[in-house]
Design an enzyme around this catalytic site. Sequence first.
Site, PDB file in Angstrom:
ATOM      1  N   TYR A 189       0.820  -1.217   0.000  1.00 35.88           N
ATOM      2  CA  TYR A 189       0.000   0.000   0.000  1.00 35.88           C
ATOM      3  C   TYR A 189       0.856   1.270   0.000  1.00 35.88           C
ATOM      4  CZ  TYR A 189      -4.112  -2.867   1.090  1.00 35.88           C
ATOM      5  OH  TYR A 189      -5.129  -3.793   1.053  1.00 35.88           O
ATOM      6  N   LYS A 219       2.566 -15.336   2.430  1.00 36.44           N
ATOM      7  CA  LYS A 219       2.469 -16.070   1.159  1.00 36.44           C
ATOM      8  C   LYS A 219       3.914 -16.418   0.785  1.00 36.44           C
ATOM      9  CE  LYS A 219      -0.014 -17.483  -2.387  1.00 36.44           C
ATOM     10  NZ  LYS A 219      -0.972 -18.588  -2.278  1.00 36.44           N
ATOM     11  N   ASP A 261      -4.007 -17.827   1.638  1.00 29.39           N
ATOM     12  CA  ASP A 261      -5.177 -18.454   1.011  1.00 29.39           C
ATOM     13  C   ASP A 261      -5.792 -19.482   1.958  1.00 29.39           C
ATOM     14  OD1 ASP A 261      -2.709 -19.661   0.619  1.00 29.39           O
ATOM     15  OD2 ASP A 261      -3.245 -20.609  -1.273  1.00 29.39           O
ATOM     16  N   ASP A 299      -5.847  -6.337   5.809  1.00 23.52           N
ATOM     17  CA  ASP A 299      -7.001  -5.555   5.371  1.00 23.52           C
ATOM     18  C   ASP A 299      -8.149  -6.505   5.035  1.00 23.52           C
ATOM     19  OD1 ASP A 299      -8.650  -3.631   4.355  1.00 23.52           O
ATOM     20  OD2 ASP A 299      -7.383  -3.097   2.647  1.00 23.52           O
ATOM     21  N   ASP A 357     -11.549  -7.835   7.686  1.00 22.93           N
ATOM     22  CA  ASP A 357     -12.939  -7.626   7.293  1.00 22.93           C
ATOM     23  C   ASP A 357     -13.686  -8.958   7.236  1.00 22.93           C
ATOM     24  OD1 ASP A 357     -12.819  -4.911   7.160  1.00 22.93           O
ATOM     25  OD2 ASP A 357     -13.684  -4.769   5.152  1.00 22.93           O
TER      26      ASP A 357
END
Length: 354
Positions: free
Chosen positions: A138, A189, A221, A245, A249
């Site tokens: 980001y 990952k 994943d 992020d 959520d």
Amino acid sequence: MKIAVLPGDGIGPEITEQAVRVLKALASDGLHFEMEQAAVGGAGFDASGDPLPEATVRLAEQADGILFGAVGGPKYDTLPRAQRPEQGLLRLRKHFDLFANLRPAIVYEELAHASSLKNELVAGLDLLILRELTGDIYFGQPRGVRTNQAGEREGFDTMRYTESEIRRIAHAAFQAARKRSRRVCSVDKANVLETTQFWRDVVTDVHKEYTDIELSHMYVDNAAMQLVRNPKQFDVIVTGNMFGDILSDEASMLTGSIGMLPSASLNAKNFGMYEPIHGSAPDIAGKGVANPLATILSAAMLLRYSLNQEQAAQRVEAAVRKVLAQGLRTADIAEAGKRTIGTKEMGDAVIAAL
Ligand code: NAD
């Protein structure tokens, strides 16, 4: 102990008022807080043309922590970006270097019906997601859209983490786990991304200083899948900005009730900003029906993480549980057709339960 109270916009003032009352009620435990209010967000813009007025920053700098309501509203949607309410929030994060975002996802037995998952999968769920908030893809440079050597346009971003950034969030995760069930799952990952293999190596190294904590690693994943398959296997999940992020959520939706979820954003000195995860809810602002529990639970996190008052934090959380067990509900968490109470009555009930 000094708390800067920044109510903000919409339902912000109504819900922070109840959290302030709950903190004041802890005087019976001998806890006294100096609480002062200042404007932020749209209220800051209205007061002085700036979503983060200078006086608000000064107040926060003198405090041990910030209790934040919510910011934003349709009235401010057409302002230039620099004057928008959310800039108040983003600038506070930057000013205080709040790099660790803590989001608990708790499902109270009485509210398990609100989850989209089966009752037995989520009832009693209590996990904490720790998201790194200031690095990763980001913020990594370079980024942009360019024309490549083949003459085709391409977009690109840079995933980047420095060792010190990973070390400090790893320390925060292990320390948070000490206040819970002492298990940390680091999500990455590492099978594909160099940055996150490095993340895994550094987290593993920091773990050597925390032999009392159990550390596991999981690919993102798989973590996304496990969160809906068997979320109760987790205690603390620590991960980077982008994965955090998305996973935070996902985890909040397991609970099905936005009006119940608190959050904290901390810096290396345990100074923090504490706020509900929901927004300013302009659709119900001023009606006295908003659920103040996410903000009251944010105040409990403030007690735990910035003021080191674990016992008081647990008292507040126990009071919230008791109120739910008594069947008291604001409209957002009530089952259809059942009696509901308003914002102030919910505050009264928590104080009575304390
Ligand atoms: P929202 O979270 O404000 O509201 C979504 C829905 O949930 C609404 O129907 C609302 O009534 C309900 N809701 C939210 N909190 C509630 C509570 N405590 N009790 C009962 N019901 C509640 O999200 P939105 O509608 O997308 O955004 C509204 C404004 O809030 C926008 O201006 C947005 O930018 C801002 N916002 C601010 C923050 C923040 O301050 N951290 C976060 C998200 C959105």
